[in-house]
Design a protein around this motif. Structure first.
Motif, PDB file in Angstrom:
ATOM      1  N   ALA A 198      14.648 -16.273  23.510  1.00 35.86           N
ATOM      2  CA  ALA A 198      15.770 -15.367  23.284  1.00 35.86           C
ATOM      3  C   ALA A 198      17.085 -15.930  23.808  1.00 35.86           C
ATOM      4  O   ALA A 198      18.156 -15.555  23.335  1.00 35.86           O
ATOM      5  N   ASP A 199      17.013 -16.835  24.792  1.00 35.23           N
ATOM      6  CA  ASP A 199      18.248 -17.425  25.323  1.00 35.23           C
ATOM      7  C   ASP A 199      18.685 -18.629  24.503  1.00 35.23           C
ATOM      8  O   ASP A 199      19.523 -19.415  24.937  1.00 35.23           O
ATOM      9  N   ASN A 200      18.100 -18.790  23.314  1.00 40.03           N
ATOM     10  CA  ASN A 200      18.455 -19.831  22.350  1.00 40.03           C
ATOM     11  C   ASN A 200      17.957 -21.220  22.732  1.00 40.03           C
ATOM     12  O   ASN A 200      18.386 -22.218  22.153  1.00 40.03           O
ATOM     13  N   THR A 201      17.062 -21.318  23.711  1.00 46.02           N
ATOM     14  CA  THR A 201      16.450 -22.601  24.044  1.00 46.02           C
ATOM     15  C   THR A 201      15.161 -22.769  23.243  1.00 46.02           C
ATOM     16  O   THR A 201      14.530 -21.789  22.836  1.00 46.02           O
ATOM     17  N   ASP A 202      14.787 -24.019  23.011  1.00 46.34           N
ATOM     18  CA  ASP A 202      13.604 -24.323  22.215  1.00 46.34           C
ATOM     19  C   ASP A 202      12.497 -24.877  23.096  1.00 46.34           C
ATOM     20  O   ASP A 202      12.745 -25.644  24.025  1.00 46.34           O
ATOM     21  N   TRP A 203      11.272 -24.484  22.779  1.00 47.41           N
ATOM     22  CA  TRP A 203      10.094 -25.090  23.386  1.00 47.41           C
ATOM     23  C   TRP A 203       9.828 -26.389  22.640  1.00 47.41           C
ATOM     24  O   TRP A 203       9.975 -26.433  21.417  1.00 47.41           O
ATOM     25  N   PRO A 204       9.443 -27.459  23.329  1.00 51.76           N
ATOM     26  CA  PRO A 204       9.159 -28.710  22.602  1.00 51.76           C
ATOM     27  C   PRO A 204       8.116 -28.472  21.507  1.00 51.76           C
ATOM     28  O   PRO A 204       7.076 -27.854  21.740  1.00 51.76           O
TER      29      PRO A 204
END
Length: 218
Positions: A198-204
């Motif tokens: 939700a914080d716009n970060t991506d999981w590898p």
């Protein structure tokens, strides 16, 4: 000659009322600051713990799906026209045939699906499985299968999870990533699962290659 000090005044012990009021006020200010810092620390701890729980959940789901997708079996629907390949890859749902170990039910080949469901209460990743029906023609029977929720409330910080598929649509076409895979003759070469928080970060991204070749049919 003995001297008596009855007439000597002694200094008064204790605090005056003004000193006591000042001390209580300072103590109150210190307690307010300490309580505020403690409350901030608890909130920070809870936020970090929720993030850790979400990451652990994503990692657990990733490991589970990696092991199951790797065992995708290149089964063909015997009763379907053209004996289509039993594999259907969509953006938020994957249906395939795999060989589950004997500790899971009776073992053998199963039709399974894994799906990200969007509900009013949030998101959840659901797994369904049924012993493979040799007279089946598609995965429609899985809709009646008992569901196993792999993750639910832990996904509150997850914005989206989606799948893409890498392979050749035909013998002459070059391999590429697709949002949907429904081939009559082959499995995808790779399956990729992507996660956005939700914080716009991506999981590898994690990528799985089905272990068995689609050239081997049952």
């Amino acid at each position: 000659m003995t001297r008596h000090a009855h007439g000597v005044s002694r200094p008064q012990l204790g605090f005056t009322l003004l000193e006591l009021l000042i001390s209580i006020t300072l103590l109150g200010l210190i307690l307010v600051l300490l309580f505020g810092g403690l409350r901030l620390g608890v909130r920070s701890w809870d936020a970090v713990q929720k993030q850790v729980d979400s990451l652990n959940t994503v990692r657990s789901v990733e490991n589970f799906l990696r092991s199951e997708i790797a065992l995708t079996y290149p089964y063909r629907w015997k009763q379907a026209p053209g004996q289509r390949m039993a594999f259907l890859g969509e953006r938020n749902k994957l249906s395939f045939v795999t060989q589950l170990p004997s500790r899971v039910g009776a073992g053998g080949l199963y039709a399974v699906s894994v799906e990200l469901e969007h509900l009013d209460s949030g998101k959840r990743v659901v797994w369904r499985q049924l012993p493979l029906n040799p007279r089946g023609q598609d995965f429609s029977e899985l809709a009646q299968a008992k569901e196993m929720v792999l993750a639910a409330t832990e996904l509150n910080t997850v914005e989206d999870i989606w799948l893409t598929y890498y392979g050749r649509e035909s013998e002459s076409a070059p391999p590429r990533w697709l949002d949907r895979w429904e081939s009559d003759v082959r499995l995808p070469m790779l399956v990729r699962i992507q996660v956005k928080f939700a914080d716009n970060t991506d999981w590898p991204d994690f990528i799985v290659a089905p272990m068995l070749s689609s050239e081997v049919v049952r």
